[in-house]
Motif scaffolding. Sequence first.
Motif, short mmCIF file in Angstrom:
data_model
loop_
_atom_site.label_atom_id
_atom_site.label_comp_id
_atom_site.label_asym_id
_atom_site.label_seq_id
_atom_site.Cartn_x
_atom_site.Cartn_y
_atom_site.Cartn_z
N PRO A 96 0.82 -1.21 0.00
CA PRO A 96 0.00 0.00 0.00
C PRO A 96 0.86 1.26 0.00
O PRO A 96 1.81 1.38 0.78
CB PRO A 96 -0.82 -0.12 1.29
N GLY A 97 0.51 2.19 -0.88
CA GLY A 97 1.19 3.49 -0.93
C GLY A 97 0.48 4.48 -0.04
O GLY A 97 -0.42 4.14 0.74
N PRO A 98 0.84 5.76 -0.14
CA PRO A 98 0.19 6.79 0.68
C PRO A 98 -1.33 6.79 0.47
O PRO A 98 -1.82 6.76 -0.66
CB PRO A 98 0.82 8.08 0.16
N GLY A 99 -2.07 6.78 1.58
CA GLY A 99 -3.53 6.80 1.51
C GLY A 99 -4.16 5.49 1.11
O GLY A 99 -5.36 5.43 0.86
N GLN A 100 -3.36 4.41 1.07
CA GLN A 100 -3.87 3.11 0.63
C GLN A 100 -3.79 2.08 1.76
O GLN A 100 -3.01 2.22 2.71
CB GLN A 100 -3.07 2.62 -0.58
N CYS A 146 -12.25 -7.12 -4.85
CA CYS A 146 -12.18 -7.94 -3.65
C CYS A 146 -12.48 -9.41 -3.88
O CYS A 146 -12.59 -10.17 -2.92
CB CYS A 146 -13.07 -7.37 -2.56
N LEU A 147 -12.63 -9.85 -5.14
CA LEU A 147 -12.69 -11.28 -5.40
C LEU A 147 -11.25 -11.78 -5.53
O LEU A 147 -10.79 -12.23 -6.58
CB LEU A 147 -13.52 -11.58 -6.65
N ALA A 148 -10.56 -11.65 -4.42
CA ALA A 148 -9.14 -11.99 -4.33
C ALA A 148 -8.82 -12.25 -2.86
O ALA A 148 -9.52 -11.77 -1.97
CB ALA A 148 -8.28 -10.85 -4.85
N GLU A 149 -7.75 -13.01 -2.62
CA GLU A 149 -7.38 -13.28 -1.23
C GLU A 149 -6.98 -12.00 -0.50
O GLU A 149 -7.25 -11.84 0.69
CB GLU A 149 -6.22 -14.28 -1.19
N ARG A 150 -6.33 -11.11 -1.22
CA ARG A 150 -5.93 -9.82 -0.68
C ARG A 150 -6.09 -8.76 -1.76
O ARG A 150 -5.99 -9.06 -2.94
CB ARG A 150 -4.47 -9.85 -0.20
N THR A 151 -6.29 -7.53 -1.32
CA THR A 151 -6.38 -6.42 -2.26
C THR A 151 -5.84 -5.17 -1.58
O THR A 151 -5.74 -5.11 -0.35
CB THR A 151 -7.83 -6.21 -2.73
N VAL A 152 -5.47 -4.19 -2.38
CA VAL A 152 -5.03 -2.89 -1.88
C VAL A 152 -5.98 -1.85 -2.46
O VAL A 152 -6.22 -1.82 -3.67
CB VAL A 152 -3.58 -2.59 -2.28
N VAL A 153 -6.51 -0.99 -1.57
CA VAL A 153 -7.55 -0.04 -1.98
C VAL A 153 -7.28 1.31 -1.34
O VAL A 153 -6.56 1.41 -0.34
CB VAL A 153 -8.94 -0.54 -1.55
N GLY A 213 -3.75 6.91 -10.25
CA GLY A 213 -3.56 6.36 -11.59
C GLY A 213 -2.91 4.99 -11.64
O GLY A 213 -2.68 4.46 -12.72
N THR A 214 -2.66 4.41 -10.47
CA THR A 214 -2.00 3.10 -10.43
C THR A 214 -3.00 2.00 -10.12
O THR A 214 -4.09 2.25 -9.63
CB THR A 214 -0.89 3.08 -9.36
N THR A 215 -2.58 0.78 -10.38
CA THR A 215 -3.30 -0.41 -9.95
C THR A 215 -2.34 -1.26 -9.14
O THR A 215 -1.16 -1.37 -9.50
CB THR A 215 -3.86 -1.20 -11.14
N VAL A 236 -1.28 -0.51 6.34
CA VAL A 236 -1.74 0.79 5.88
C VAL A 236 -0.55 1.60 5.38
O VAL A 236 0.58 1.47 5.86
CB VAL A 236 -2.48 1.57 6.99
N GLY A 237 -0.82 2.45 4.39
CA GLY A 237 0.20 3.35 3.88
C GLY A 237 0.24 4.65 4.66
O GLY A 237 -0.57 4.89 5.57
#
Length: 364
Positions: free
Chosen positions: A18-22, A132-139, A113-115, A63-64
């Motif tokens: 996770p980056g800043p705010g993620q 979120c149809l994944a074991e983990r995700t970054v949002v 602008g990133t994924t 957390v970022g």
Amino acid sequence: MHETGQAVSVELVTLADPGPGQVRVKVRAAGVCHSDLSVVSGTIPQLTPLVLGHEGAGVVEAVGDGVTRVGVGDHVIFNWVPSCGECFFCTTGRPDMCDEAFTLMTMGTMPDGTTPFSQNGEDVYMFSQTSCLAERTVVPEAALVPISRDVPFDVAAITGCAVMTGYGAVMNTAGGAAGRRVAVIGCGGVGLNVIQAARLDGATRIIALDRDARKLEDARAFGATDTINTAEVGDPISAVLDMTDGLGADDTYEVVGHPDTIALAYGLTRKAGKVVVVGVASPEQTVELGAFSIPAESKLITGSWYGQAVAGRDLPLILEKYRAGGLKIDELISHRFTLDELPQALDALARGEVRRAVILMEET
């Protein structure tokens, strides 16, 4: 999902930190929503390759910089309209209409602008900044709403879309149902929540319409007072008129997303009544209405996107109603699958066999 119209597959991808705010979330449960199916079919256009999923719940793992709304260990629901908080709609009480959230849904990225997903060095796009149809995700942190730790993850997951969308269409978009005669076209997971919200708010009559006899049985269990099988009844408008003293429904909810059923919803509604379109049709489709009838009958036609949600307010409120015994959410879940069984879950949804299917993630 590699290409529109092709079967999905469960594959390994690389997940960025996770980056800043993620925020990185360990997903514990994710609902299989008709909107995911609409992405696969191309009804909702998206860039590919793509990680599906927008209805889920899990636990914050990392957390970022700058994240303040959630912390490690928090239980969270995904908010698939993570509003910017700054546009005209966000600052006037309509975060469901956030310009940035809608733009980023079509772009398949986060605000920077990133994924966070990649495969073999190539970007893999996001769905609605959640995937979120994944074991983990970054949002982005705006895509998460903290919840109580005693709420089951499967219940929390489907609250994030199916329940919020249906409940909010009644309580937020239509302004409630007390003392009103309501018609609901489409009795899948979202339609059942329209029905139970109308019941809880005191609708005097709830008429459920669907082509599937099993779904009409579900509708009665969730609060419908009357049912109409549109595959068997030649003129559903006359049938609704007979049930409403010749007037038509005060409020009609279309929860299918098809021009024919939207036009039917208009026809079922009395003069000066409300037509609430919840179902999502293809951008290429149009609806034909009699031009004279628009002023002459003065019906209010409106859409309801995400139940007009203010997610941080409404999702905890809905879960409180569930915990108090008012909302049937456990009963909405008719099927449970593992992540490897996602293709089968989508097929079952397409065949109309499920109220709501939930993917339960294994501990990893």
